[in-house]
Design an enzyme around this catalytic site. Structure first.
Site, PDB file in Angstrom:
ATOM      1  N   THR A 169       0.971  -1.140   0.082  1.00  0.00           N
ATOM      2  CA  THR A 169      -0.096  -0.055   0.000  1.00  0.00           C
ATOM      3  C   THR A 169       0.865   1.392   0.004  1.00  0.00           C
ATOM      4  OG1 THR A 169      -1.361   1.320   1.420  1.00  0.00           O
ATOM      5  CG2 THR A 169      -0.041  -0.422   2.582  1.00  0.00           C
ATOM      6  N   ASP A 170       0.218   2.277  -0.496  1.00  0.00           N
ATOM      7  CA  ASP A 170       0.997   3.611  -0.370  1.00  0.00           C
ATOM      8  C   ASP A 170       1.152   4.072   0.997  1.00  0.00           C
ATOM      9  OD1 ASP A 170      -1.633   4.468   0.023  1.00  0.00           O
ATOM     10  OD2 ASP A 170      -1.914   5.877  -1.622  1.00  0.00           O
ATOM     11  N   GLU A 171       0.480   3.479   1.922  1.00  0.00           N
ATOM     12  CA  GLU A 171       0.588   4.098   3.501  1.00  0.00           C
ATOM     13  C   GLU A 171       1.837   3.627   3.903  1.00  0.00           C
ATOM     14  OE1 GLU A 171      -2.680   3.452   5.849  1.00  0.00           O
ATOM     15  OE2 GLU A 171      -4.259   3.485   4.351  1.00  0.00           O
ATOM     16  N   LYS A 177       2.397  -3.355   7.176  1.00  0.00           N
ATOM     17  CA  LYS A 177       2.532  -3.575   5.911  1.00  0.00           C
ATOM     18  C   LYS A 177       4.147  -3.146   5.199  1.00  0.00           C
ATOM     19  CE  LYS A 177      -0.141  -4.626   2.962  1.00  0.00           C
ATOM     20  NZ  LYS A 177      -0.572  -5.889   2.566  1.00  0.00           N
TER      21      LYS A 177
END
Ligand code: NAD
Length: 318
Positions: A123-125, A153
């Protein structure tokens, strides 16, 4: 081609299964623990397809993974994860287990050679938060997670990177921005808005509502993964983004307009702890090297999504 999908009963997973079964000739095996976020009914519907197999199992448990390793797979697409940031702030135990230990167990199976390629869906998070005016995240941007979900992640991304560098396993990582579309759990931002607006209930909005997210329709994410499956290079990271930066308040207002509901339904609530201010992602690598192009326009796809949830809430399931 035999493909193994972890977390195939979740939001993106179910959309990806529909995509693969419709647009490819691949045989698909799914392992999913069927947590609260999953769609067992949708899995039941797919079971009659002779190209589809389903196993209930926890990817963090070695014995559960071994059950599906009864054949060789050309590819493994790893979606399985605990995914709700708010839940990770309350208690991150399941996040550590599913997101970190689960990825580690799959990497160990990969070392045994059952799978020819693994695509790790991240994820971009993991990149943390941007300020207004900052350039969107690139694949080489440092990992700087700010909440327990994104930290787990990022940890799994680092494990994947380490297993590529150490053992040269066939590994690719993707980092996508916020998805929207059918089958997302009602705990998430867009389904929450539609659910509450449909029932004329107050819609909670964190802080000042000016947090910016880069939205991508889930089918565009699925197409990107399918392309990476075909043409992606081992050891690479690919960002996938919608180029649709919107503030949360703008998305909320757009949905209220679409549904013909009053702005008075909005209720400002205390901001989430560690709430990232802005995400934006640069996907030029995916576009230039693999030829990915986004197909769906944000407004059209949002209308389609709002309609889908409205039908569900009316009891007209599909
Ligand atoms: P989701 O929460 O809707 O679905 C997750 C699925 O994984 C569920 O079916 C659940 O039962 C399964 N699962 C959870 N723990 C498991 C375990 N230990 N073993 C086996 N299965 C397990 O999540 P999603 O939104 O579909 O996200 C899928 C993946 O994509 C995640 O890895 C997430 O980090 C990533 N991602 C999501 C978004 C987004 O906007 N939703 C954006 C970028 C990346």
């Amino acid at each position: 081609m035999n493909v193994l999908v972890t977390g195939g009963a979740g939001f993106i997973g179910v959309n990806f299964l529909h995509y693969l079964l419709k647009k490819t000739t691949y045989d698909v095996t799914v392992i999913d623990y069927l947590t609260y976020a999953s769609h067992p009914k949708e899995i039941k519907r797919l079971i009659s397809n002779p190209r589809f197999r389903f196993f209930k199992g926890n990817v963090a448990v070695k014995e559960d993974i071994e059950v599906v390793m009864d054949r060789e797979y050309e590819a493994l697409i790893h979606f399985a994860a605990e995914s709700h940031v708010d839940k990770s702030i309350q208690n991150a135990d399941n996040f550590i287990d599913a997101n970190i230990v689960g990825t580690y167990q799959l990497l160990k199976q990969l070392s045994k050679g059952f799978v020819k390629k693994m695509i790790h869906i991240s994820t971009d998070e993991v990149y943390g938060s941007l300020n207004l005016g900052d350039q969107p995240f690139m694949e080489i941007s440092p990992l700087s997670p700010n909440n327990p979900y994104s930290a787990t992640k990022a940890s799994s991304d680092l494990l994947v990177q380490a297993y590529y560098e150490t053992f040269r396993l066939p590994l690719i990582t993707t980092r996508c921005s916020n998805n929207f579309g059918p089958f997302q759990h009602v705990e998430k931002f867009i389904p929450t808005i539609v659910y509450n607006a449909f029932h004329n209930r107050k819609i909670p909005l964190y802080g000042d509502g000016m947090q910016i997210r880069d939205w991508l329709f889930v089918e565009d994410h699925c197409a990107a993964i399918a392309l990476i499956l075909e043409r992606g290079k081992n050891g690479e990271v690919y960002n996938i983004g919608g180029g649709n930066e919107k503030t949360n308040i703008d998305v909320l207002m757009e949905i209220l307009n679409m549904m013909g509901k009053s702005q008075n339904l909005v209720e400002y609530v205390r901001d989430r702890k560690g709430h990232d201010r802005r995400y934006a992602i640069n996907s030029s690598k995916l576009q230039n090297e693999l030829g990915w192009k986004q197909e769906f326009q944000f407004e059209e796809a949002l209308k389609k999504t709002v309609q889908w949830y409205t039908n569900i809430f009316k009891g007209k399931f599909l």
